[in-house]
Scaffold this motif. Structure first.
Motif, PDB file in Angstrom:
ATOM      1  N   LEU A 167      67.604  94.866 -13.055  1.00 36.84           N
ATOM      2  CA  LEU A 167      66.231  95.334 -13.079  1.00 36.84           C
ATOM      3  C   LEU A 167      65.765  95.561 -11.651  1.00 36.84           C
ATOM      4  N   ASP A 168      65.187  96.731 -11.453  1.00 36.78           N
ATOM      5  CA  ASP A 168      64.641  97.057 -10.146  1.00 36.78           C
ATOM      6  C   ASP A 168      63.164  96.673 -10.177  1.00 36.78           C
ATOM      7  N   LEU A 169      62.836  95.541  -9.583  1.00 36.57           N
ATOM      8  CA  LEU A 169      61.470  95.046  -9.599  1.00 36.57           C
ATOM      9  C   LEU A 169      60.688  95.425  -8.344  1.00 36.57           C
ATOM     10  N   SER A 170      61.241  96.359  -7.590  1.00 37.44           N
ATOM     11  CA  SER A 170      60.500  96.827  -6.409  1.00 37.44           C
ATOM     12  C   SER A 170      59.343  97.704  -6.878  1.00 37.44           C
ATOM     13  N   GLU A 171      58.487  98.049  -5.952  1.00 37.47           N
ATOM     14  CA  GLU A 171      57.333  98.875  -6.285  1.00 37.47           C
ATOM     15  C   GLU A 171      57.778 100.221  -6.841  1.00 37.47           C
ATOM     16  N   GLN A 172      58.797 100.810  -6.259  1.00 35.82           N
ATOM     17  CA  GLN A 172      59.307 102.101  -6.723  1.00 35.82           C
ATOM     18  C   GLN A 172      59.918 101.968  -8.121  1.00 35.82           C
ATOM     19  N   GLY A 173      60.644 100.897  -8.376  1.00 32.81           N
ATOM     20  CA  GLY A 173      61.249 100.665  -9.690  1.00 32.81           C
ATOM     21  C   GLY A 173      60.201 100.514 -10.779  1.00 32.81           C
ATOM     22  N   LEU A 174      59.138  99.787 -10.480  1.00 32.80           N
ATOM     23  CA  LEU A 174      58.067  99.625 -11.447  1.00 32.80           C
ATOM     24  C   LEU A 174      57.342 100.937 -11.703  1.00 32.80           C
ATOM     25  N   MET A 175      57.149 101.740 -10.647  1.00 33.34           N
ATOM     26  CA  MET A 175      56.503 103.054 -10.809  1.00 33.34           C
ATOM     27  C   MET A 175      57.377 103.962 -11.677  1.00 33.34           C
ATOM     28  N   ASN A 176      58.687 103.924 -11.475  1.00 26.48           N
ATOM     29  CA  ASN A 176      59.604 104.724 -12.296  1.00 26.48           C
ATOM     30  C   ASN A 176      59.512 104.315 -13.764  1.00 26.48           C
ATOM     31  N   ALA A 177      59.474 103.009 -14.026  1.00 28.95           N
ATOM     32  CA  ALA A 177      59.365 102.513 -15.398  1.00 28.95           C
ATOM     33  C   ALA A 177      58.035 102.947 -16.010  1.00 28.95           C
ATOM     34  N   TYR A 178      56.952 102.888 -15.247  1.00 30.95           N
ATOM     35  CA  TYR A 178      55.643 103.291 -15.716  1.00 30.95           C
ATOM     36  C   TYR A 178      55.634 104.781 -16.060  1.00 30.95           C
ATOM     37  N   GLN A 179      56.175 105.615 -15.177  1.00 31.22           N
ATOM     38  CA  GLN A 179      56.218 107.061 -15.406  1.00 31.22           C
ATOM     39  C   GLN A 179      57.063 107.390 -16.648  1.00 31.22           C
ATOM     40  N   PHE A 180      58.170 106.682 -16.819  1.00 32.69           N
ATOM     41  CA  PHE A 180      59.037 106.906 -17.974  1.00 32.69           C
ATOM     42  C   PHE A 180      58.280 106.559 -19.267  1.00 32.69           C
ATOM     43  N   ALA A 181      57.607 105.406 -19.287  1.00 36.06           N
ATOM     44  CA  ALA A 181      56.854 104.983 -20.471  1.00 36.06           C
ATOM     45  C   ALA A 181      55.708 105.952 -20.755  1.00 36.06           C
ATOM     46  N   LYS A 182      55.021 106.379 -19.714  1.00 35.76           N
ATOM     47  CA  LYS A 182      53.907 107.320 -19.855  1.00 35.76           C
ATOM     48  C   LYS A 182      54.401 108.627 -20.471  1.00 35.76           C
ATOM     49  N   GLY A 183      55.553 109.107 -20.022  1.00 36.15           N
ATOM     50  CA  GLY A 183      56.127 110.340 -20.559  1.00 36.15           C
ATOM     51  C   GLY A 183      56.510 110.191 -22.028  1.00 36.15           C
ATOM     52  N   LYS A 184      57.084 109.065 -22.394  1.00 32.64           N
ATOM     53  CA  LYS A 184      57.486 108.835 -23.781  1.00 32.64           C
ATOM     54  C   LYS A 184      56.269 108.755 -24.704  1.00 32.64           C
ATOM     55  N   ILE A 185      55.216 108.099 -24.245  1.00 33.33           N
ATOM     56  CA  ILE A 185      53.998 107.994 -25.059  1.00 33.33           C
ATOM     57  C   ILE A 185      53.369 109.379 -25.234  1.00 33.33           C
ATOM     58  N   ALA A 186      53.319 110.165 -24.184  1.00 31.41           N
ATOM     59  CA  ALA A 186      52.764 111.519 -24.296  1.00 31.41           C
ATOM     60  C   ALA A 186      53.590 112.365 -25.252  1.00 31.41           C
ATOM     61  N   GLU A 187      54.904 112.202 -25.194  1.00 23.19           N
ATOM     62  CA  GLU A 187      55.803 112.934 -26.084  1.00 23.19           C
ATOM     63  C   GLU A 187      55.566 112.564 -27.538  1.00 23.19           C
TER      64      GLU A 187
END
Length: 193
Positions: A167-187
């Protein structure tokens, strides 16, 4: 011309009683879908009716040499092991060979899981394994499995966890996870509209 009712619903009940006819484990089944004339409905809907059936069944089968009987318009196969009796109950028109296979699968899987110690105390101490073995063999009156090794494996296999998950718990890793989840919810929301 009469139409045959074809159904997977085969087992009415699985019972494990001790030598005094006390319940250790009882599962009464009713099919999830309605059938004409309510023919597969649980004939013992209340605890009192179930206990009356169990007491009569125990009185008829305890210390007997047979493995199969007709009792109260049901085909009943059973095995007496040490100080417990395992019953598999089916409808009057059910195939007794199939019910007997379920009984043997349950008995053999429990022997594997309980390391050949099938007495009342061991069954109570390992109630979770026994209950899972019954559920892996019969579900809602439908026979799922009759191979005792498969049942024992499904019950005793610990859940698999991937130990190599990074798990990438850095700030960038968390932002990537957030963007991925946001995209899936919009889809998903677009698909719902």
């Amino acid at each position: 011309m009469s139409q045959a009712n074809v159904t997977l619903f085969t087992v009415t009940a699985v019972l494990i009683l001790d030598n005094d006819s006390h319940r250790i484990l009882t599962n009464y089944y009713q099919p999830p879908h309605p059938y004409p004339h309510n023919q597969y409905a649980n004939p013992y809907p209340t605890i009192k009716e179930q206990r009356t059936f169990e007491k009569g069944l125990f009185d008829k089968t305890h210390k007997q040499g047979t493995d199969i009987i007709l009792f109260d318009n049901h085909v009943v196969v059973y095995k007496e092991i040490v100080d417990v009796i395992i019953y598999v109950v089916g409808g009057l028109n059910e195939n007794e060979s199939m019910l007997y296979q379920v009984l043997l699968a349950l008995r053999d899987s429990l022997e594997i899981l309980l390391k050949h110690s099938m007495d009342k105390r061991t069954i109570i101490d390992n109630y979770d394994l026994v209950s899972l073995a019954v559920d892996e063999t019969v579900d809602d009156g439908i026979i799922l499995e009759t191979d005792p090794l498969v049942v024992a494996t499904r019950v005793s296999r610990p859940p698999t966890y991937d130990a190599n998950v990074n798990l990438d718990l850095s700030e960038q890793g968390l932002m990537n996870a957030y963007q991925f989840a946001k995209g899936k919810i919009a889809e998903r929301l677009k698909q719902a509209l």
